[in-house]
Design a protein around this motif. Structure first.
Motif, PDB file in Angstrom:
ATOM      1  N   LEU A 179     145.247  67.751  91.925  1.00 21.97           N
ATOM      2  CA  LEU A 179     143.966  68.361  92.724  1.00 21.97           C
ATOM      3  C   LEU A 179     144.400  68.105  93.957  1.00 21.97           C
ATOM      4  N   TRP A 213     126.976  65.489  85.500  1.00 20.35           N
ATOM      5  CA  TRP A 213     127.903  66.404  84.677  1.00 20.35           C
ATOM      6  C   TRP A 213     127.437  66.345  83.068  1.00 20.35           C
ATOM      7  N   ILE A 252     135.942  73.086  85.058  1.00 23.91           N
ATOM      8  CA  ILE A 252     136.219  73.141  86.347  1.00 23.91           C
ATOM      9  C   ILE A 252     135.170  72.370  87.041  1.00 23.91           C
ATOM     10  N   ALA A 253     133.899  72.244  86.950  1.00 23.48           N
ATOM     11  CA  ALA A 253     132.789  71.447  87.411  1.00 23.48           C
ATOM     12  C   ALA A 253     133.464  69.990  87.567  1.00 23.48           C
ATOM     13  N   ASN A 303     136.043  69.381  90.021  1.00 25.20           N
ATOM     14  CA  ASN A 303     135.410  69.597  91.319  1.00 25.20           C
ATOM     15  C   ASN A 303     134.560  68.429  91.600  1.00 25.20           C
ATOM     16  N   ARG A 354     137.259  65.628  92.279  1.00 26.57           N
ATOM     17  CA  ARG A 354     137.918  65.905  93.459  1.00 26.57           C
ATOM     18  C   ARG A 354     136.842  65.271  94.614  1.00 26.57           C
ATOM     19  N   ASN A 355     135.662  65.630  94.570  1.00 26.24           N
ATOM     20  CA  ASN A 355     134.821  64.798  95.655  1.00 26.24           C
ATOM     21  C   ASN A 355     134.886  63.133  95.400  1.00 26.24           C
TER      22      ASN A 355
END
Length: 128
Positions: A12, A76, A83-84, A87, A90-91
């Motif tokens: 990522l 989540w 994908i969510a 993400n 990544r955050n």
């Protein structure tokens, strides 16, 4: 033990990082880890930046990405898709890097940019 579905992302792109961060997501049919009352599909194990110091890691170095007792709109869920989840990962990795660069374990402790919840659960008697 059951089946395990594993997704591996080669890396990522995380803001502030020169190199991409590899991620592994594991969905366990019958987890050997605690899902805190959630269905297994709602509580996958996510591994990234393994070994990094962080205030938000679970046993085995999985990322602690959400509070399991939060409502569905605050965490989540499998209906949001992979994908969510990536993400969110990544955050989380970005927040960890910022936390470490602003003090980490301290003193004073570093700054966590995302939402936080206390770790662990109070006991049912309300004394925990």
């Amino acid at each position: 033990m059951g089946r395990v579905l594993i997704y591996r992302h080669a890396g990522l792109d995380v803001p502030g990082r020169e190199d991409a961060v590899p991620v592994t997501v594991e969905f366990h049919e019958n987890p050997t880890y605690d899902t805190y009352g959630l269905e297994p599909a709602e509580y996958p194990r996510v591994f990234a930046d393994v070994g990094a110091i962080s205030p938000h890691r679970l046993p085995g170095d999985a990322l602690c990405l959400w509070y399991p007792r939060d409502a569905d709109d605050r965490r989540w869920t499998h209906t949001m898709g992979l994908i969510a989840l990536l993400n969110l990962t990544r955050n989380h990795i970005f927040y960890e890097g910022h936390w470490r660069s602003t003090g980490g374990l301290g003193p004073p402790p570093g700054e966590w940019l995302g939402d936080e919840a206390p770790h662990g659960f109070p006991d049912e008697a309300g004394t925990g």
